[in-house]
Design a protein around this motif. Structure first.
Motif, mmCIF file in Angstrom:
data_model
loop_
_atom_site.group_PDB
_atom_site.id
_atom_site.type_symbol
_atom_site.label_atom_id
_atom_site.label_comp_id
_atom_site.label_asym_id
_atom_site.label_seq_id
_atom_site.Cartn_x
_atom_site.Cartn_y
_atom_site.Cartn_z
ATOM 1 N N SER A 96 0.829 -1.201 0.000
ATOM 2 C CA SER A 96 0.000 0.000 0.000
ATOM 3 C C SER A 96 0.869 1.259 0.000
ATOM 4 O O SER A 96 0.596 2.225 -0.716
ATOM 5 N N LYS A 97 1.962 1.220 0.786
ATOM 6 C CA LYS A 97 2.874 2.367 0.842
ATOM 7 C C LYS A 97 3.551 2.585 -0.508
ATOM 8 O O LYS A 97 3.723 3.713 -0.959
ATOM 9 N N GLU A 98 3.935 1.454 -1.158
ATOM 10 C CA GLU A 98 4.606 1.559 -2.445
ATOM 11 C C GLU A 98 3.689 2.169 -3.502
ATOM 12 O O GLU A 98 4.089 3.028 -4.281
ATOM 13 N N VAL A 99 2.437 1.705 -3.517
ATOM 14 C CA VAL A 99 1.474 2.234 -4.490
ATOM 15 C C VAL A 99 1.188 3.707 -4.223
ATOM 16 O O VAL A 99 1.128 4.531 -5.137
ATOM 17 N N SER A 100 1.049 4.068 -2.946
ATOM 18 C CA SER A 100 0.802 5.463 -2.580
ATOM 19 C C SER A 100 1.989 6.352 -2.959
ATOM 20 O O SER A 100 1.813 7.462 -3.467
ATOM 21 N N LYS A 101 3.196 5.815 -2.711
ATOM 22 C CA LYS A 101 4.408 6.561 -3.064
ATOM 23 C C LYS A 101 4.478 6.788 -4.567
ATOM 24 O O LYS A 101 4.783 7.891 -5.043
ATOM 25 N N ALA A 103 1.971 6.773 -6.712
ATOM 26 C CA ALA A 103 0.912 7.707 -7.113
ATOM 27 C C ALA A 103 1.296 9.149 -6.781
ATOM 28 O O ALA A 103 1.043 10.059 -7.565
ATOM 29 N N SER A 104 1.924 9.350 -5.624
ATOM 30 C CA SER A 104 2.355 10.701 -5.225
ATOM 31 C C SER A 104 3.394 11.248 -6.191
ATOM 32 O O SER A 104 3.359 12.423 -6.567
#
Length: 345
Positions: A96-101, A103-104
């Protein structure tokens, strides 16, 4: 050795399956002691543990991969090709952190592109406006002459002189734009050499003294200096000083002074500061003062002449030397433009 967090789910699940299998096998061994050997039971348990771990790990990764693939396909910000370069993990928190990173990062890229597009629109609008003003003036003078003013020698001379002034303004704009373009594309070579910055500043004083004289502005140093040698391109630094001193004269108040001072700093640099006693620059304008065509007071700036690119060229030249330039100003109290140069050994 601490195992990877991504395998924790598969390990825990495999251990639970193995434990249940061991309990079932132990029960069967208890009820059928002659049919199941202890060695066979341990081998079976170990085999079940390994197979369970592999199956669960592979299946969970495949499951997550398919779900994340759908997310990448559904969300236009994410590129599915980038997913192949990222290891899939069963640790959903990390994923989840990787995907959020990711996307950011994509959002930042889009914001940067939007800012660049906005800057291009403003720049093209400014170029069009700056070119349009002298072009329309030239057109007006020439059309007036063609309409019959050629017969009047006094009017003819005046209009031709005004047309020439506007042509010179166009030439200055084009030359300044060409200078910025060359610096940005790194096709403008810098010829570094050791030279006396004090002597160069005196030379700029001499070049601009007539402009200063007309406004009763004194050009001076803050104190007497011996020769100070710096390592830079003397022609480009002369252009920087000329622009800064000309601006100090242009926007300075009459019966004041423009002062240049030098200060050696511990990093082996020389800080050069040009100080004027002008109207100053309001705080809200300071972040944009080095932008192309940006004018604090557009009407007054055009009356004074210039291309509106002077400070932008100054910033580009200083940064091409891998140095920095700063401005300090307060409305009604004047401005200080400071930049650094490397001291020659």
């Amino acid at each position: 050795m601490k195992l990877k967090k991504s395998y924790s789910f598969a390990l825990k699940t495999s251990f639970q399956i193995t434990l249940i299998t061991l309990l079932i096998g132990g029960g069967m061994k208890y009820f059928f002691p002659s049919e199941i050997s202890f060695r066979f039971l341990l081998t079976s348990v170990l085999f079940i543990f390994i197979v369970s771990f592999l199956i669960i790990q592979i299946r969970i990764e495949h499951f997550i991969y398919q779900r994340v693939k759908k997310i990448y396909q559904d969300v236009s910000l994410l590129n599915f090709k980038d997913l192949k370069n990222t290891p899939i993990t069963s640790d959903m928190e990390t994923l989840s952190k990787e995907v959020s990173k990711f996307a950011s990062e994509k959002l930042r890229e889009i914001q940067n592109l939007n800012e660049q597009a906005k800057y291009r629109r403003e720049f093209l609008g400014n170029v069009a406006h700056e070119l349009k003003t002298p072009l329309f003036s030239i057109q007006g003078y020439l059309l007036t002459l063609l309409d019959g003013a050629l017969a009047d020698k006094k009017v003819r001379k005046k209009y031709v002189e005004n047309a020439v002034k506007n042509v010179e303004r166009l030439v200055n704009i084009v030359e300044d734009l060409d200078t910025i373009a060359k610096i940005e594309s790194k096709t403008l070579a810098l010829n570094f050499e050791s030279f006396d910055i004090v002597a160069l500043t005196k030379s700029v004083f001499e070049m601009t003294e007539m402009k200063a004289y007309r406004k009763y502005i004194e050009l001076k140093f803050d104190k007497k200096y011996n020769p100070i040698f710096v390592l830079a391109d003397p022609k480009k630094i002369e252009q920087v000083l000329e622009n800064l001193i000309t601006n100090a004269i242009k926007y300075g108040k009459s019966d004041t002074e423009c002062t240049v001072k030098f200060e050696k700093i511990n990093t082996g640099k020389l800080l050069i500061t040009v100080i004027d006693k002008g109207e100053g620059i309001a705080k809200e304008h300071l972040p944009r003062i080095f932008e192309r065509f940006y004018r604090v007071d557009a009407s007054r700036s055009r009356e004074e002449g210039g291309s509106g690119l002077g400070l932008s060229i100054v910033k580009h030249i200083v940064e091409a030397h891998k140095e920095t330039i700063e401005v300090k100003s307060e409305k009604g109290k004047g401005s200080e433009f400071s930049f650094t140069l490397e001291l020659a050994n």
